[in-house]
Design a protein around this motif. Structure first.
Motif, mmCIF file in Angstrom:
data_model
loop_
_atom_site.group_PDB
_atom_site.id
_atom_site.type_symbol
_atom_site.label_atom_id
_atom_site.label_comp_id
_atom_site.label_asym_id
_atom_site.label_seq_id
_atom_site.Cartn_x
_atom_site.Cartn_y
_atom_site.Cartn_z
ATOM 1 N N ARG A 17 0.818 -1.221 0.000
ATOM 2 C CA ARG A 17 0.000 0.000 0.000
ATOM 3 C C ARG A 17 0.847 1.264 0.000
ATOM 4 O O ARG A 17 0.329 2.357 -0.215
ATOM 5 N N ALA A 18 2.156 1.126 0.266
ATOM 6 C CA ALA A 18 3.006 2.300 0.473
ATOM 7 C C ALA A 18 3.572 2.799 -0.849
ATOM 8 O O ALA A 18 4.774 2.799 -1.088
ATOM 9 N N LYS A 19 2.709 3.215 -1.753
ATOM 10 C CA LYS A 19 3.132 3.682 -3.067
ATOM 11 C C LYS A 19 3.951 4.959 -2.938
ATOM 12 O O LYS A 19 3.500 5.949 -2.371
ATOM 13 N N GLY A 20 5.168 4.905 -3.462
ATOM 14 C CA GLY A 20 6.017 6.084 -3.464
ATOM 15 C C GLY A 20 6.651 6.408 -2.137
ATOM 16 O O GLY A 20 7.425 7.346 -2.031
ATOM 17 N N SER A 21 6.334 5.660 -1.091
ATOM 18 C CA SER A 21 6.927 5.953 0.225
ATOM 19 C C SER A 21 7.354 4.659 0.902
ATOM 20 O O SER A 21 7.102 4.449 2.074
ATOM 21 N N ASN A 22 7.947 3.784 0.117
ATOM 22 C CA ASN A 22 8.316 2.466 0.620
ATOM 23 C C ASN A 22 9.544 2.496 1.515
ATOM 24 O O ASN A 22 9.883 1.523 2.140
ATOM 25 N N CYS A 23 10.239 3.628 1.559
ATOM 26 C CA CYS A 23 11.445 3.746 2.382
ATOM 27 C C CYS A 23 11.342 4.967 3.287
ATOM 28 O O CYS A 23 11.954 6.016 3.023
ATOM 29 N N PRO A 24 10.545 4.886 4.364
ATOM 30 C CA PRO A 24 10.428 6.019 5.280
ATOM 31 C C PRO A 24 11.746 6.280 5.992
ATOM 32 O O PRO A 24 12.622 5.413 6.045
ATOM 33 N N GLU A 25 11.870 7.450 6.561
ATOM 34 C CA GLU A 25 13.109 7.821 7.245
ATOM 35 C C GLU A 25 13.260 7.086 8.571
ATOM 36 O O GLU A 25 14.383 6.798 9.012
ATOM 37 N N ALA A 26 12.142 6.789 9.223
ATOM 38 C CA ALA A 26 12.215 6.202 10.564
ATOM 39 C C ALA A 26 10.986 5.337 10.847
ATOM 40 O O ALA A 26 9.929 5.514 10.226
ATOM 41 N N VAL A 27 11.155 4.411 11.808
ATOM 42 C CA VAL A 27 10.066 3.550 12.274
ATOM 43 C C VAL A 27 10.025 3.607 13.793
ATOM 44 O O VAL A 27 11.059 3.451 14.456
ATOM 45 N N LEU A 28 8.847 3.807 14.333
ATOM 46 C CA LEU A 28 8.654 3.826 15.781
ATOM 47 C C LEU A 28 8.043 2.506 16.226
ATOM 48 O O LEU A 28 7.025 2.066 15.680
ATOM 49 N N VAL A 29 8.687 1.875 17.211
ATOM 50 C CA VAL A 29 8.188 0.630 17.790
ATOM 51 C C VAL A 29 7.832 0.874 19.243
ATOM 52 O O VAL A 29 8.604 1.473 19.996
ATOM 53 N N GLN A 30 6.645 0.420 19.608
ATOM 54 C CA GLN A 30 6.202 0.561 20.995
ATOM 55 C C GLN A 30 5.562 -0.746 21.451
ATOM 56 O O GLN A 30 4.643 -1.251 20.813
ATOM 57 N N ASP A 31 6.091 -1.297 22.526
ATOM 58 C CA ASP A 31 5.559 -2.538 23.105
ATOM 59 C C ASP A 31 5.414 -3.653 22.068
ATOM 60 O O ASP A 31 4.402 -4.354 22.014
ATOM 61 N N GLY A 32 6.455 -3.824 21.249
ATOM 62 C CA GLY A 32 6.500 -4.950 20.324
ATOM 63 C C GLY A 32 5.744 -4.765 19.030
ATOM 64 O O GLY A 32 5.725 -5.674 18.196
ATOM 65 N N ARG A 33 5.128 -3.595 18.838
ATOM 66 C CA ARG A 33 4.382 -3.334 17.603
ATOM 67 C C ARG A 33 4.864 -2.043 16.947
ATOM 68 O O ARG A 33 5.473 -1.187 17.600
ATOM 69 N N ILE A 34 4.576 -1.934 15.672
ATOM 70 C CA ILE A 34 4.942 -0.736 14.924
ATOM 71 C C ILE A 34 3.909 0.344 15.214
ATOM 72 O O ILE A 34 2.716 0.181 14.922
ATOM 73 N N ALA A 35 4.381 1.435 15.799
ATOM 74 C CA ALA A 35 3.471 2.516 16.223
ATOM 75 C C ALA A 35 3.476 3.704 15.262
ATOM 76 O O ALA A 35 2.600 4.560 15.341
ATOM 77 N N GLY A 36 4.478 3.767 14.390
ATOM 78 C CA GLY A 36 4.507 4.875 13.450
ATOM 79 C C GLY A 36 5.682 4.750 12.510
ATOM 80 O O GLY A 36 6.668 4.073 12.808
ATOM 81 N N LEU A 37 5.559 5.380 11.353
ATOM 82 C CA LEU A 37 6.684 5.474 10.438
ATOM 83 C C LEU A 37 6.538 6.742 9.607
ATOM 84 O O LEU A 37 5.447 7.231 9.381
ATOM 85 N N GLY A 38 7.689 7.293 9.249
ATOM 86 C CA GLY A 38 7.691 8.556 8.521
ATOM 87 C C GLY A 38 8.971 9.317 8.774
ATOM 88 O O GLY A 38 10.056 8.732 8.874
ATOM 89 N N ARG A 39 8.846 10.631 8.964
ATOM 90 C CA ARG A 39 10.029 11.457 9.217
ATOM 91 C C ARG A 39 10.508 11.297 10.654
ATOM 92 O O ARG A 39 9.686 11.177 11.582
ATOM 93 N N LEU A 40 11.817 11.286 10.851
ATOM 94 C CA LEU A 40 12.383 11.167 12.195
ATOM 95 C C LEU A 40 11.887 12.291 13.090
ATOM 96 O O LEU A 40 11.538 12.068 14.258
ATOM 97 N N PHE A 41 11.855 13.506 12.555
ATOM 98 C CA PHE A 41 11.407 14.657 13.353
ATOM 99 C C PHE A 41 9.999 14.423 13.891
ATOM 100 O O PHE A 41 9.731 14.662 15.089
ATOM 101 N N ASP A 42 9.109 13.960 13.051
ATOM 102 C CA ASP A 42 7.718 13.754 13.468
ATOM 103 C C ASP A 42 7.606 12.665 14.526
ATOM 104 O O ASP A 42 6.832 12.796 15.497
ATOM 105 N N LEU A 43 8.374 11.569 14.350
ATOM 106 C CA LEU A 43 8.276 10.477 15.319
ATOM 107 C C LEU A 43 8.885 10.865 16.660
ATOM 108 O O LEU A 43 8.401 10.426 17.714
ATOM 109 N N ARG A 44 9.906 11.706 16.652
ATOM 110 C CA ARG A 44 10.478 12.180 17.918
ATOM 111 C C ARG A 44 9.509 13.126 18.617
ATOM 112 O O ARG A 44 9.479 13.191 19.854
ATOM 113 N N GLU A 45 8.731 13.835 17.849
ATOM 114 C CA GLU A 45 7.687 14.681 18.446
ATOM 115 C C GLU A 45 6.629 13.826 19.129
ATOM 116 O O GLU A 45 6.152 14.148 20.227
#
Length: 535
Positions: A17-45
């Motif tokens: 489903r990730a058309k054109g964005s198959n390589c995000p800058e960062a992935v957030l993992v929380q309690d064993g699951r993927i909680a977010g992916l996208g820009r590092l700045f946004d995930l740190r926020e």
């Protein structure tokens, strides 16, 4: 709550489903699951308290999913005489002698070996009981072929197994005989081997559990976070369930019951079609034929060789296979069917189609295991019926030259027709049938991309797939095979944080280098379970 952000490398999501964005800058993992992916700045926020994990320029992708192997059988081989690489009868004898000298087995111990291949022996033949009697005259000894479809026993083992001149060949198998008589030669083929293997005494529970621990570590070292036990009978189930109850399973294991011998194990409802302590009963398994390199796969056209009419043979009648399909549909249980030859593939197609029509049920995602000699004209029926093709595509390299001898170029060219499956809309996966081969996904990806034999013969380039499509076969496609596409197989929000970190990006390295990419780390639900040692 444990939070980690992975960044600083290539993130290959494998998310369709990730058309054109198959390589995000960062992935957030929380309690064993993927909680977010996208820009590092946004995930740190979003997660300012998260630990930031620098990938150091390496590649993060979903953990590999094994679509078909036998993890309990692999575990058992770790304590056997290792015969892979033997080049002659003398090599086999030396390896057995060395094992006995090193391990000093008890006088009454049953010895077992694994991994010889007659195709690569100087004699171009299976050993006989005379050879094994010479090297091991005083205790039972049985050595299994690398394919797992045949074996050779010495005289003591034949006696213990109750096999004599009066023993008839079982349905779907053959007992080798001495020339001009019915005296057993020691060779046991298909059901003559598999049905007798259950009579071999098992090691202690503690030894078997320790071997299962070791086997999981080997899967993890190859980046695998979900594995299969592709033929589970009572002994295998006892081992797996003991491991689960003791919380010793590190990776998820999906088990498939022998529908012919042990369907009653389905009554273990705690595990039926759901995980408990990483173990799940996924459905049923049946064998429809044998091995193409062993010349027991069931073909519509004869093998090349001495008998111009020999096509291999089936394990079951058409009616019996249809009854298996009916049971699977009525139990709403996935069924895995071992099919190597095109005749066996057709038997599966016809039986499943008839059972669907009679029961008016479907949707169980049946899997054609190996599907090596599946013909391109059979693929539309797989697509129509929703049958998944799980290809043993590494055969193109490891036994491709043998297939050329057994079938000729025209037929051997199209073993494991993965690209045609892709074009016809058939869901496909790739496997190693471990312990036949090590569970090395990157090696398999390279073989699917290249389709060259050990001797360098190019098999049909039209059946080569792209690196990305090969990776799909061991990630998102494999998750779909297990009905787990909502939980595994790609890096997407809400899915399990099952990852593998690769030293290099398989999409950008030279294609002949894919198998050499190092697995640096394997992560299961956010926890690192394997790290590559630099020493």
């Amino acid at each position: 709550m444990q939070k980690t952000i992975y960044t600083g490398g290539n993130i290959l999501t494998m998310d369709p489903r990730a058309k054109g964005s198959n390589c995000p800058e960062a992935v957030l993992v929380q309690d064993g699951r993927i909680a977010g992916l996208g820009r590092l700045f946004d995930l740190r926020e979003v997660a300012p308290d998260a630990r930031v994990r620098d990938l150091g320029g390496h590649t993060l992708m979903p953990g590999f999913i094994d679509p078909h192997s036998h993890i309990t059988s692999f575990a058992s081989t770790l304590g056997l005489v290792q015969l892979s690489g033997a080049k002659s009868f003398d090599d086999i004898a030396e390896k057995i002698t060395a094992f006995m000298n090193a391990n000093a087995p008890a006088p009454d111990a049953f010895l077992s070996g694994f991994g010889y291949d007659n195709n690569f022996l100087a004699e171009k033949a299976h050993p006989t009981k005379e050879l094994l009697d010479r090297v091991c005259p005083d205790r039972p000894l049985l050595i299994a072929h690398a394919s797992g479809h045949m074996s050779v026993a010495n005289s003591k083992a034949l006696q213990m197994l109750g096999i004599s001149a009066d023993t008839p060949d079982p349905e779907g198998g053959r007992i080798g005989r001495m020339a001009g008589s019915r005296e057993p030669s020691g060779y046991l083929e298909e059901t003559a081997f598999t049905q007798n293997s259950s009579k071999i005494p098992l090691p202690s529970v503690n030894q078997r559990l320790a071997e299962l621990d070791r086997s999981q570590d080997i899967y993890l070292a190859h980046g695998i976070t979900t594995a299969q036990d592709g033929l589970t009978r009572t002994a295998e189930w006892q081992l797996l369930s003991q491991a689960a109850e003791a919380d010793r399973l590190k990776i998820d294991v999906v088990s498939y019951l022998d529908l012919n011998l042990n369907p009653e194990l389905r009554e273990n409802s705690r595990y039926w079609q759901r995980y408990y302590n990483r173990l799940k009963l996924g459905g049923y398994k049946i064998f429809l034929d044998g091995s193409p390199q062993g010349r027991t796969a069931w073909m519509t056209k004869p093998y090349l060789g001495e008998d111009p009419t020999y096509c291999g043979y089936p394990i079951y009648s058409d009616e019996k296979v249809k009854s298996f399909m009916m049971q699977a549909l009525n139990d709403n249980a996935q069924i895995l069917c071992h099919c190597n030859g095109d005749a066996a593939a057709q038997q599966m197609i016809d039986a499943y189609a008839a059972a669907v029509k009679e029961t008016d049920k479907s949707g169980i995602r049946p899997v054609m295991i190996h599907a090596q000699m599946l013909r391109k004209d059979q693929l539309p029926m797989l697509a129509k019926l929703g049958i998944i093709a799980s290809f043993f595509v590494a055969h193109t390299y490891y036994w491709g030259d043998i297939h050329l001898q057994n079938f000729g170029k025209e037929r051997a060219d199209y073993i494991s027709p993965a690209h045609s499956a892709l074009e016809k809309g058939v869901l496909y996966t790739f496997h190693q049938d471990t312990p036949v081969l090590l569970p090395d996904m990157l090696d398999t990806v390279q073989r699917a991309v290249a389709r060259r034999t050990k001797n360098g013969v190019q098999l049909a380039q039209s059946e080569c797939v792209s690196v990305y499509d090969a990776l799909k076969a061991v990630t998102i496609n494999a998750a779909e095979q297990y009905f787990e596409e909502s939980q595994k197989g790609s890096i997407a929000v809400g899915k399990l944080a099952d990852f593998v970190i690769l030293e290099e990006d398989p999409l950008t390295v030279e294609k002949d280098h894919i198998k050499d990419i190092k697995i640096l780390e394997t992560i299961k639900q956010g926890k690192t379970l394997y790290t590559h040692s630099k020493s």
